[in-house]
Scaffold this active site. Structure first.
Site, PDB file in Angstrom:
ATOM      1  N   TYR A  22       0.918  -1.146   0.000  1.00  9.86           N
ATOM      2  CA  TYR A  22       0.000   0.000   0.000  1.00  9.86           C
ATOM      3  C   TYR A  22       0.951   1.186   0.000  1.00  9.86           C
ATOM      4  O   TYR A  22       1.828   1.262   0.873  1.00  9.86           O
ATOM      5  CB  TYR A  22      -0.823   0.112   1.281  1.00  9.86           C
ATOM      6  CG  TYR A  22      -1.664  -1.064   1.694  1.00  9.86           C
ATOM      7  CD1 TYR A  22      -2.224  -1.932   0.765  1.00  9.86           C
ATOM      8  CD2 TYR A  22      -1.939  -1.284   3.055  1.00  9.86           C
ATOM      9  CE1 TYR A  22      -3.005  -2.993   1.188  1.00  9.86           C
ATOM     10  CE2 TYR A  22      -2.720  -2.335   3.471  1.00  9.86           C
ATOM     11  CZ  TYR A  22      -3.247  -3.191   2.531  1.00  9.86           C
ATOM     12  OH  TYR A  22      -4.027  -4.234   2.952  1.00  9.86           O
ATOM     13  N   CYS A  25       1.532   2.966   3.388  1.00  7.18           N
ATOM     14  CA  CYS A  25       1.852   2.179   4.597  1.00  7.18           C
ATOM     15  C   CYS A  25       3.306   2.440   4.989  1.00  7.18           C
ATOM     16  O   CYS A  25       4.203   2.357   4.154  1.00  7.18           O
ATOM     17  CB  CYS A  25       1.574   0.700   4.287  1.00  7.18           C
ATOM     18  SG  CYS A  25       2.647  -0.494   5.109  1.00  7.18           S
ATOM     19  N   PHE A  27       5.443   0.686   6.658  1.00 12.02           N
ATOM     20  CA  PHE A  27       6.339  -0.464   6.501  1.00 12.02           C
ATOM     21  C   PHE A  27       6.768  -0.609   5.033  1.00 12.02           C
ATOM     22  O   PHE A  27       7.915  -0.928   4.740  1.00 12.02           O
ATOM     23  CB  PHE A  27       5.655  -1.748   6.998  1.00 12.02           C
ATOM     24  CG  PHE A  27       5.152  -1.623   8.411  1.00 12.02           C
ATOM     25  CD1 PHE A  27       6.047  -1.665   9.471  1.00 12.02           C
ATOM     26  CD2 PHE A  27       3.804  -1.433   8.691  1.00 12.02           C
ATOM     27  CE1 PHE A  27       5.604  -1.538  10.785  1.00 12.02           C
ATOM     28  CE2 PHE A  27       3.348  -1.305   9.993  1.00 12.02           C
ATOM     29  CZ  PHE A  27       4.244  -1.349  11.038  1.00 12.02           C
ATOM     30  N   CYS A  28       5.821  -0.341   4.129  1.00 11.38           N
ATOM     31  CA  CYS A  28       6.138  -0.423   2.694  1.00 11.38           C
ATOM     32  C   CYS A  28       7.075   0.721   2.310  1.00 11.38           C
ATOM     33  O   CYS A  28       7.995   0.548   1.504  1.00 11.38           O
ATOM     34  CB  CYS A  28       4.853  -0.337   1.861  1.00 11.38           C
ATOM     35  SG  CYS A  28       3.660  -1.617   2.299  1.00 11.38           S
TER      36      CYS A  28
HETATM   37  N1  LIG Z   1       5.696  -6.202  10.872  1.00  7.28           N
HETATM   38  C1  LIG Z   1       5.155  -5.994   9.549  1.00  7.28           C
HETATM   39  C2  LIG Z   1       3.888  -5.154   9.665  1.00  7.28           C
HETATM   40  C3  LIG Z   1       3.186  -4.992   8.327  1.00  7.28           C
HETATM   41  C4  LIG Z   1       1.782  -4.442   8.490  1.00  7.28           C
HETATM   42  O1  LIG Z   1       1.222  -4.377   9.597  1.00  7.28           O
HETATM   43  N2  LIG Z   1       1.183  -4.053   7.369  1.00  7.28           N
HETATM   44  C5  LIG Z   1      -0.177  -3.582   7.385  1.00  7.28           C
HETATM   45  C6  LIG Z   1      -0.326  -2.387   6.456  1.00  7.28           C
HETATM   46  S1  LIG Z   1       0.408  -0.945   7.116  1.00  7.28           S
HETATM   47  C7  LIG Z   1      -1.081  -4.650   6.833  1.00  7.28           C
HETATM   48  O2  LIG Z   1      -0.824  -5.211   5.784  1.00  7.28           O
HETATM   49  N3  LIG Z   1      -2.151  -4.956   7.557  1.00  7.28           N
HETATM   50  C8  LIG Z   1      -3.090  -5.965   7.156  1.00  7.28           C
HETATM   51  C9  LIG Z   1      -4.223  -5.438   6.370  1.00  7.28           C
HETATM   52  O3  LIG Z   1      -4.217  -4.300   5.923  1.00  7.28           O
HETATM   53  O4  LIG Z   1      -5.156  -6.189   6.191  1.00  7.28           O
HETATM   54  C10 LIG Z   1       6.205  -5.313   8.667  1.00  7.28           C
HETATM   55  O5  LIG Z   1       7.142  -4.705   9.209  1.00  7.28           O
HETATM   56  O6  LIG Z   1       6.138  -5.438   7.432  1.00  7.28           O
END
Ligand SMILES: N[C@@H](CCC(=O)N[C@@H](CS)C(=O)NCC(=O)O)C(=O)O
Length: 290
Positions: A22, A25, A27-28
């Site tokens: 995303y 986001c 993390f991205c």
């Molecule tokens: N620890 C992971 C956390 C990733 C994360 O929480 N990503 C969120 C988006 S900011 C996500 O995909 N959440 C699940 C969703 O949106 O359904 C990382 O560092 O990549």
């Protein structure tokens, strides 16, 4: 005709990278900051956050996901960055082999939710000689790990409470998320109003879960001032003359607020701006390209 992907492979040191993300986001954004700084070419697949059809094939349901050469799946931003950094130190080591250094562990957190964590995720896997090359001074690897952990466990949690702080800011944030993200017109319309209202409420809950001050901006200013103080006056970056993985992580996270009131307030009321601008240009110019 020349296959554009084969050109990508050559210039990217042999790896064909596809980032499922995303755009907004944090993390991205951390992963993009790493890839851009190192000049590693990658394709982006923007995931629709409502249906997530683009990652239907994956058991891991979060983003970012990085696919390497169509066969190795890297999950979790920190694992992605540590394993790519390991590979850049010795391109003979395959990503599949490196990935084994970061085994997944499932557990249940204090709120009863199943969570997946990755062992060693802050470690770049190095031989003694590589370690001396990447971390010549004592203590700098430890410092990098400490601040990367701080980014994931503290800094990231300041973003939502700040960008959804007021109803006006929540609307502006969703406007930006919908503009930058992949939404159908109907989803976009609902996200803008229902999403903004929901996030305004969730942000308040997050604020109390993470024990933030009443004025969440104060926590943000303090966090970035602590970061700048840790770098000190003698270094351009925490990594010295070049950014290290902690610099890239902090920059990646803060960057998702660009264009929003929280970002402008932070630039105005904290000491982060000179470092941030240096990071921006290092990343834009791919200064870490090997
Ligand atoms: N620890 C992971 C956390 C990733 C994360 O929480 N990503 C969120 C988006 S900011 C996500 O995909 N959440 C699940 C969703 O949106 O359904 C990382 O560092 O990549």
């Amino acid at each position: 005709m020349v296959d554009p992907l084969s050109l990508l492979q050559v210039s990217g040191g042999g790896l064909k990278l596809i980032l499922y993300q995303y755009k907004t986001c944090p993390f991205c954004s951390k992963v993009r900051a790493f890839l851009d700084y190192h000049g590693l070419p990658y394709e982006i697949v923007e995931v629709n956050p409502v249906m997530r059809k683009e990652i239907k094939w994956s058991d891991y349901r979060k983003v970012p996901i990085l696919m390497v050469d169509g066969e190795v799946q890297l999950n979790d931003s920190t694992v992605i960055i540590s394993s790519l950094r390991t590979h850049l130190m010795n391109k003979e080591r395959s990503m599949a082999e490196i990935l084994q250094c970061y085994p997944a562990m499932k557990s249940v957190n204090d709120r009863g939710k199943e969570v997946t964590e990755y062992n060693n995720k802050y470690w770049v896997m190095l031989t003694e000689a590589e370690s001396l090359e990447l971390y010549p001074d004592k203590g700098i690897q430890k410092e990098e790990i400490k601040w990367r952990t701080w980014t994931d466990e503290w800094l990231v949690h300041l973003i939502s409470p700040n960008v959804y702080r007021t109803t006006g800011e929540a609307m502006a944030s969703f406007d930006y998320i919908v503009r930058e993200g992949k939404f159908s017109p109907m989803e976009g319309f609902f996200a803008k109003y229902v999403g903004a209202a929901a996030m305004y409420i969730i942000a308040k809950r997050l604020k109390s879960r993470h024990n933030l001050q009443d004025d969440v901006r104060e926590d943000l200013y303090k966090a970035v001032n602590d970061w700048v103080a840790a770098i000190g006056k003698k270094r351009k970056f925490m990594g010295g003359d070049q950014p290290n993985l902690a610099d890239l992580a902090v920059f990646g996270v803060l960057r998702v607020m660009e264009g929003l009131e929280a970002f402008d307030d932070m630039m105005k009321n904290s000491k982060v701006k000179p470092w941030y601008r240096r990071m921006e240009s290092a990343s834009l110019n791919h200064e870490g390209r090997t």
